[in-house]
Design an enzyme around this catalytic site. Structure first.
Site, PDB file in Angstrom:
ATOM      1  N   ARG A  58       0.836  -1.205   0.000  1.00 40.54           N
ATOM      2  CA  ARG A  58       0.000   0.000   0.000  1.00 40.54           C
ATOM      3  C   ARG A  58       0.870   1.254   0.000  1.00 40.54           C
ATOM      4  O   ARG A  58       0.432   2.347  -0.355  1.00 40.54           O
ATOM      5  CB  ARG A  58      -0.991  -0.005   1.182  1.00 40.54           C
ATOM      6  CG  ARG A  58      -1.926   1.197   1.209  1.00 40.54           C
ATOM      7  CD  ARG A  58      -3.266   0.965   1.934  1.00 40.54           C
ATOM      8  NE  ARG A  58      -3.146   0.138   3.112  1.00 40.54           N
ATOM      9  CZ  ARG A  58      -2.608   0.525   4.275  1.00 40.54           C
ATOM     10  NH1 ARG A  58      -2.136   1.751   4.409  1.00 40.54           N
ATOM     11  NH2 ARG A  58      -2.541  -0.309   5.288  1.00 40.54           N
ATOM     12  N   ASP A 183      -8.075  17.332 -15.038  1.00 37.42           N
ATOM     13  CA  ASP A 183      -8.383  15.957 -15.433  1.00 37.42           C
ATOM     14  C   ASP A 183      -8.116  15.870 -16.937  1.00 37.42           C
ATOM     15  O   ASP A 183      -8.860  16.420 -17.745  1.00 37.42           O
ATOM     16  CB  ASP A 183      -9.854  15.653 -15.098  1.00 37.42           C
ATOM     17  CG  ASP A 183     -10.265  14.230 -15.492  1.00 37.42           C
ATOM     18  OD1 ASP A 183      -9.609  13.626 -16.368  1.00 37.42           O
ATOM     19  OD2 ASP A 183     -11.272  13.735 -14.940  1.00 37.42           O
ATOM     20  N   LYS A 208      -9.039   4.558 -19.504  1.00 46.30           N
ATOM     21  CA  LYS A 208      -9.376   4.995 -20.863  1.00 46.30           C
ATOM     22  C   LYS A 208      -8.164   4.852 -21.797  1.00 46.30           C
ATOM     23  O   LYS A 208      -7.673   3.774 -21.974  1.00 46.30           O
ATOM     24  CB  LYS A 208      -9.913   6.432 -20.806  1.00 46.30           C
ATOM     25  CG  LYS A 208     -10.920   6.681 -19.657  1.00 46.30           C
ATOM     26  CD  LYS A 208     -12.224   5.924 -19.811  1.00 46.30           C
ATOM     27  CE  LYS A 208     -13.073   5.916 -18.543  1.00 46.30           C
ATOM     28  NZ  LYS A 208     -13.373   7.227 -17.976  1.00 46.30           N
TER      29      LYS A 208
END
Ligand SMILES: *Cc1c(COP(=O)(O)O)cnc(C)c1O
Length: 401
Positions: A58, A183, A208
């Site tokens: 993590r 973004d 994407k």
């Protein structure tokens, strides 16, 4: 000094040294949750931050780190962090930059779930937001509030392809000491690098174009300041825990190697389809940044290298005709998401933007007859043939009425 690699080389080589990985040509998949220390003192030194090295996945993983270094390089940033989804990246940066009572100024269109997240933050923590057009400095300046801390933008805006003027955003942010987040999912780092325009942070839904194969959900946050990125790694990312899995990073490293090749073909195909749509009488309006009919084409050419792989267009008729058109397609798949090898079409008013109230949709320019096409990598003649037969079907339906 070692010369910085060009984009096409960086997506293939940056951040990977085979000599410390048993000479493996490709990046190994470190599918491990934890790492063993040579002795207790080493464990102590790593936890104290006195010694580099792995602790627990993590907090960092060698496979994930290759992806992060590569992304920082191709976005022109100083550091990057990979997340389990685009939304995990969005939420991490908004939590990092805001506290109760702050205000976030957003572009007139933002991703639906980003809007949802901002609504939660407003309701629970009193962090407010507003959405405005960002064509010039004056427009942005007028919308500032004393408590504004962050300007959060997407450009081009989905699905209307309206642009945000990144230089104007930066000028206002400089003047008022605000942080800027962009973004950049729609353009990918191949077409637009907001850090070059002064943004502090750039983020992507890696789901994407970065991955491009429709088989990963992931996100990446890139920052202009290495120390601040390390701080985010050891605070918000570690403690909220929205990390990327090593396997998803491995798939993304594989996908990213062809980003430039794929983008060029997506755009070659998109440009031909725009031309085809211009000659189609059932199409009322085409929204594409590099189309001469786009009101901000000059700005698009300043900010983006090419027009991208997404085209929105308005059909003759309303919702019923738009749905009939989608149903008449066969090669082109009806699906949300974008940037895959497969060409995808969706109907924003009833799909990605169904949660936006109709009056708001109208203000944003999303009519019931608007459809969004994510142009894939198939043969463009085949794609145009599919579109042509669908147009013929809706025309014959219209005549029957
Ligand atoms: C898909 C998308 C997101 C969200 O990313 P996920 O990977 O689905 O969490 C954010 N912004 C834009 C522009 C997107 O297209």
């Amino acid at each position: 000094m070692k010369q910085k690699n060009k984009f096409e080389t960086a997506v293939i080589h940056k951040g990977y040294d085979s000599t410390v990985h048993h000479d493996s040509l490709t990046t190994p998949l470190y599918q491990t949750s934890t790492y063993s220390f040579a002795n207790a003192e080493q464990g102590e030194a790593r936890f104290a931050g006195e010694q580099g090295g792995n602790i627990y996945s993590r907090l960092g993983n060698p496979t994930v780190r290759v992806l992060e270094e590569r992304m920082a390089e191709i976005e022109g940033g100083a550091g990057a962090l990979a997340f389990g989804s685009g939304m995990a990246a969005v939420s991490a940066i908004l939590v990092h930059l805001t506290k109760a009572g702050d205000h976030v100024l957003c572009s007139r269109g933002i991703y639906g779930c980003t809007f949802g997240l901002l609504s939660i933050m407003e309701e629970k923590y009193g962090i407010t937001h507003s959405l405005i057009g960002m064509i010039d400095e004056q427009q942005i300046e007028q919308a500032l509030r004393p408590e504004t801390k962050v300007i959060y933008v997407e450009t081009p805006i989905n699905p209307t392809m309206e642009l945000v003027n990144l230089r104007a955003v930066e000028a206002v942010a400089q003047k008022h000491g605000l942080r800027v987040v962009v973004d950049n999912t729609f353009s990918s780092p191949y077409l637009q690098n907001p850090i070059d325009f002064g943004a502090d942070f750039v983020l992507h839904s890696a789901t994407k174009y970065l991955n491009g194969h429709g088989d990963v959900v992931g996100g990446v946050l890139i920052g202009a300041d290495a120390e601040e990125m390390q701080l985010i790694r050891m605070t918000v990312q570690k403690d909220f825990g929205g990390i990327m899995s090593p396997f998803d990073a491995w798939l993304l490293i594989r996908g990213l190697k062809t980003l430039h090749v794929r983008m060029d073909r997506h755009i070659d195909n998109a440009e031909k389809i725009v031309e085809f749509l211009q000659g189609e009488q059932a199409v009322n309006r085409i929204l594409y940044p590099f189309d001469a009919g786009h009101p901000q084409m000059a700005l698009a050419k300043e900010q983006m290298r090419r027009g991208g792989g997404l085209i929105s267009f308005e059909l003759e008729g309303g919702k019923k005709q738009a749905q009939e058109f989608l149903n008449a397609l066969s090669l082109i798949k009806i699906a949300v998401s974008l940037g895959d090898a497969e060409t995808l079409i969706q109907h924003p008013a009833t799909m990605t933007h169904a949660v936006v109230p109709p009056e708001e949709r109208e203000k944003m320019g999303i009519s019931d007859s608007l459809v969004r096409l994510s142009v894939g990598l198939e043969n463009v003649e085949d794609l145009m043939a599919d579109l042509a037969q669908a147009f013929a079907q809706i025309k014959s339906n219209l005549q029957e009425i």
